[in-house]
Design an enzyme around this catalytic site. Structure first.
Site, PDB file in Angstrom:
ATOM      1  N   VAL A 108       0.819  -1.223   0.000  1.00 62.20           N
ATOM      2  CA  VAL A 108       0.000   0.000   0.000  1.00 62.20           C
ATOM      3  C   VAL A 108       0.850   1.270   0.000  1.00 62.20           C
ATOM      4  O   VAL A 108       0.334   2.352  -0.251  1.00 62.20           O
ATOM      5  CB  VAL A 108      -1.005   0.050   1.184  1.00 62.20           C
ATOM      6  N   SER A 122      -6.891   3.804  16.712  1.00 59.99           N
ATOM      7  CA  SER A 122      -6.474   2.931  17.817  1.00 59.99           C
ATOM      8  C   SER A 122      -6.790   3.688  19.102  1.00 59.99           C
ATOM      9  O   SER A 122      -7.002   4.912  19.065  1.00 59.99           O
ATOM     10  CB  SER A 122      -4.968   2.677  17.709  1.00 59.99           C
ATOM     11  N   TYR A 137       3.959   5.046  16.288  1.00 56.56           N
ATOM     12  CA  TYR A 137       2.610   4.483  16.111  1.00 56.56           C
ATOM     13  C   TYR A 137       1.545   5.471  16.612  1.00 56.56           C
ATOM     14  O   TYR A 137       0.549   5.725  15.918  1.00 56.56           O
ATOM     15  CB  TYR A 137       2.509   3.164  16.877  1.00 56.56           C
ATOM     16  N   SER A 149       1.092   8.287  14.267  1.00 61.44           N
ATOM     17  CA  SER A 149       0.350   7.892  13.054  1.00 61.44           C
ATOM     18  C   SER A 149      -1.135   7.743  13.342  1.00 61.44           C
ATOM     19  O   SER A 149      -1.975   8.134  12.531  1.00 61.44           O
ATOM     20  CB  SER A 149       0.932   6.594  12.475  1.00 61.44           C
ATOM     21  N   LYS A 150      -1.471   7.217  14.488  1.00 65.08           N
ATOM     22  CA  LYS A 150      -2.892   6.964  14.767  1.00 65.08           C
ATOM     23  C   LYS A 150      -3.622   8.259  15.172  1.00 65.08           C
ATOM     24  O   LYS A 150      -4.820   8.399  14.896  1.00 65.08           O
ATOM     25  CB  LYS A 150      -3.032   5.876  15.830  1.00 65.08           C
ATOM     26  N   ILE A 156      -6.542  -6.099  20.548  1.00 64.91           N
ATOM     27  CA  ILE A 156      -7.267  -7.120  19.799  1.00 64.91           C
ATOM     28  C   ILE A 156      -6.316  -8.278  19.515  1.00 64.91           C
ATOM     29  O   ILE A 156      -5.141  -8.059  19.181  1.00 64.91           O
ATOM     30  CB  ILE A 156      -7.799  -6.544  18.453  1.00 64.91           C
TER      31      ILE A 156
HETATM   32  P1  NAD Z   1      -2.437  -7.671  11.312  1.00 66.68           P
HETATM   33  O1  NAD Z   1      -0.965  -7.606  11.370  1.00 66.68           O
HETATM   34  O2  NAD Z   1      -3.134  -8.946  11.618  1.00 66.68           O
HETATM   35  O3  NAD Z   1      -2.952  -7.148   9.878  1.00 66.68           O
HETATM   36  C1  NAD Z   1      -2.373  -6.030   9.273  1.00 66.68           C
HETATM   37  C2  NAD Z   1      -2.236  -6.346   7.796  1.00 66.68           C
HETATM   38  O4  NAD Z   1      -1.699  -5.185   7.145  1.00 66.68           O
HETATM   39  C3  NAD Z   1      -1.288  -7.507   7.506  1.00 66.68           C
HETATM   40  O5  NAD Z   1      -1.937  -8.526   6.767  1.00 66.68           O
HETATM   41  C4  NAD Z   1      -0.152  -6.883   6.732  1.00 66.68           C
HETATM   42  O6  NAD Z   1       0.385  -7.715   5.715  1.00 66.68           O
HETATM   43  C5  NAD Z   1      -0.849  -5.661   6.129  1.00 66.68           C
HETATM   44  N1  NAD Z   1       0.142  -4.664   5.734  1.00 66.68           N
HETATM   45  C6  NAD Z   1       1.083  -4.081   6.516  1.00 66.68           C
HETATM   46  N2  NAD Z   1       1.865  -3.272   5.775  1.00 66.68           N
HETATM   47  C7  NAD Z   1       1.393  -3.348   4.502  1.00 66.68           C
HETATM   48  C8  NAD Z   1       1.786  -2.752   3.287  1.00 66.68           C
HETATM   49  N3  NAD Z   1       2.825  -1.908   3.215  1.00 66.68           N
HETATM   50  N4  NAD Z   1       1.064  -3.049   2.162  1.00 66.68           N
HETATM   51  C9  NAD Z   1       0.032  -3.921   2.210  1.00 66.68           C
HETATM   52  N5  NAD Z   1      -0.385  -4.522   3.356  1.00 66.68           N
HETATM   53  C10 NAD Z   1       0.295  -4.233   4.477  1.00 66.68           C
HETATM   54  O7  NAD Z   1      -2.924  -6.515  12.288  1.00 66.68           O
HETATM   55  P2  NAD Z   1      -4.374  -6.098  12.794  1.00 66.68           P
HETATM   56  O8  NAD Z   1      -4.351  -6.164  14.253  1.00 66.68           O
HETATM   57  O9  NAD Z   1      -5.446  -6.775  12.048  1.00 66.68           O
HETATM   58  O10 NAD Z   1      -4.328  -4.540  12.395  1.00 66.68           O
HETATM   59  C11 NAD Z   1      -5.224  -3.944  11.478  1.00 66.68           C
HETATM   60  C12 NAD Z   1      -5.333  -2.460  11.806  1.00 66.68           C
HETATM   61  O11 NAD Z   1      -5.876  -2.329  13.121  1.00 66.68           O
HETATM   62  C13 NAD Z   1      -3.994  -1.730  11.814  1.00 66.68           C
HETATM   63  O12 NAD Z   1      -4.166  -0.444  11.256  1.00 66.68           O
HETATM   64  C14 NAD Z   1      -3.686  -1.608  13.290  1.00 66.68           C
HETATM   65  O13 NAD Z   1      -2.869  -0.497  13.562  1.00 66.68           O
HETATM   66  C15 NAD Z   1      -5.075  -1.440  13.863  1.00 66.68           C
HETATM   67  N6  NAD Z   1      -5.156  -1.745  15.286  1.00 66.68           N
HETATM   68  C16 NAD Z   1      -4.902  -2.992  15.749  1.00 66.68           C
HETATM   69  C17 NAD Z   1      -4.988  -3.224  17.121  1.00 66.68           C
HETATM   70  C18 NAD Z   1      -4.729  -4.578  17.723  1.00 66.68           C
HETATM   71  O14 NAD Z   1      -4.690  -4.684  18.968  1.00 66.68           O
HETATM   72  N7  NAD Z   1      -4.564  -5.630  16.947  1.00 66.68           N
HETATM   73  C19 NAD Z   1      -5.329  -2.196  17.987  1.00 66.68           C
HETATM   74  C20 NAD Z   1      -5.579  -0.937  17.470  1.00 66.68           C
HETATM   75  C21 NAD Z   1      -5.491  -0.718  16.115  1.00 66.68           C
END
Ligand code: NAD
Length: 237
Positions: free
Chosen positions: A49, A127, A140, A143-144, A173
């Site tokens: 991305v 987040s 992080y 960014s958020k 999560i």
């Molecule tokens: P995850 O790691 O399971 O999924 C994130 C996905 O993003 C991965 O499949 C990864 O390959 C993809 N990705 C990363 N860089 C990329 C790039 N340059 N191009 C294409 N794809 C790319 O993580 P998640 O927990 O499902 O996170 C999803 C979103 O939720 C993120 O924005 C994360 O910051 C946010 N978030 C997660 C949590 C948590 O506790 N898991 C909490 C708050 C926010």
């Protein structure tokens, strides 16, 4: 398949894993047609991305496949704990490139189509770090916070075109993103389980269901808002 998102067409990035994968599944259950993208996993488009033309590529692929574009959900994101001293220029820029710049480019390139939709929708993924800070999360958290600010500005700019923009802000999560930290620090996992008023970590589906609501007609008069989905963790002292 019919449902409350019947025939709505859109893009979910980060759909190879975690929250993005659960979101794509849920939206399809609701009848949406979803173009999924990620750098890995089982998705329609394998792409980085952060590529300069990724927003354009995703938008054009969606228009070519479905002929319309009603929503975008940029879920692709990166996170890791890193002390400030370890924040090299490259590290900071990479976090911003994935979590902010790529989100901006996708929304900018999709916006003309969202404005042409009878119900254009943007749901960004912030987040609890969009509202609070902690050690190891300087890049992080920056960014958020930016994603939340972007969402509010988009709500103002695109509202007159009937497009809503909301920011979902997950707590802890259980996904591959958090797995390494929870494995390395079991007490960190327990901390979040206890901190949540509901007494557990979130599941990707807990977030996907809120995103589905925000994309639906039920949320038609909701825009520019932050949706903290953390089991009540941040309401507690
Ligand atoms: P995850 O790691 O399971 O999924 C994130 C996905 O993003 C991965 O499949 C990864 O390959 C993809 N990705 C990363 N860089 C990329 C790039 N340059 N191009 C294409 N794809 C790319 O993580 P998640 O927990 O499902 O996170 C999803 C979103 O939720 C993120 O924005 C994360 O910051 C946010 N978030 C997660 C949590 C948590 O506790 N898991 C909490 C708050 C926010």
């Amino acid at each position: 398949m019919t449902g409350r998102l019947n025939e709505r067409c859109g893009i979910v990035t980060g759909a190879g894993s975690g929250i993005g994968a659960a979101t794509a599944r849920r939206l399809r259950q609701d009848g949406a047609r979803v173009l999924t993208a990620d750098m890995r996993g089982e998705v329609d488009l394998l792409l980085d991305v952060t590529a300069r033309d990724a927003g354009k590529t995703l938008t054009e692929a969606t228009m070519a496949r479905f002929g319309r574009l009603d929503f975008v959900v940029p879920c692709a994101g990166v996170s890791a704990f890193c002390p400030l001293a370890g924040h090299s220029d490259d590290y900071f820029e990479q976090v911003m490139a994935v979590n902010v710049t790529a989100v901006f480019r996708l929304i900018r390139d999709a916006a003309p189509h969202l404005c042409a939709s009878p119900a254009g929708r943007i749901v960004t993924i912030g987040s609890v770090a969009s509202a609070f800070g902690d050690a190891g999360l300087v890049a992080y958290g920056t960014s958020k916070h930016a994603v939340l600010g972007m969402t509010r500005a988009l709500a103002g700019e695109l509202g007159p075109h009937g497009v809503t923009a909301n920011c979902v802000m997950p707590g802890a999560i259980d996904t591959p993103m958090t797995a390494p930290a929870f494995a390395a620090m079991p007490e960190y996992r327990t901390h979040w389980e206890r901190k949540a008023a509901l007494g557990r970590l979130g599941r990707p589906e807990d977030i996907a269901d809120v995103i589905a609501f925000l994309l639906s007609d039920d949320a038609r008069f909701v825009t520019g808002q932050e949706w903290m989905v953390d089991g009540g963790a941040m309401t507690r002292m």
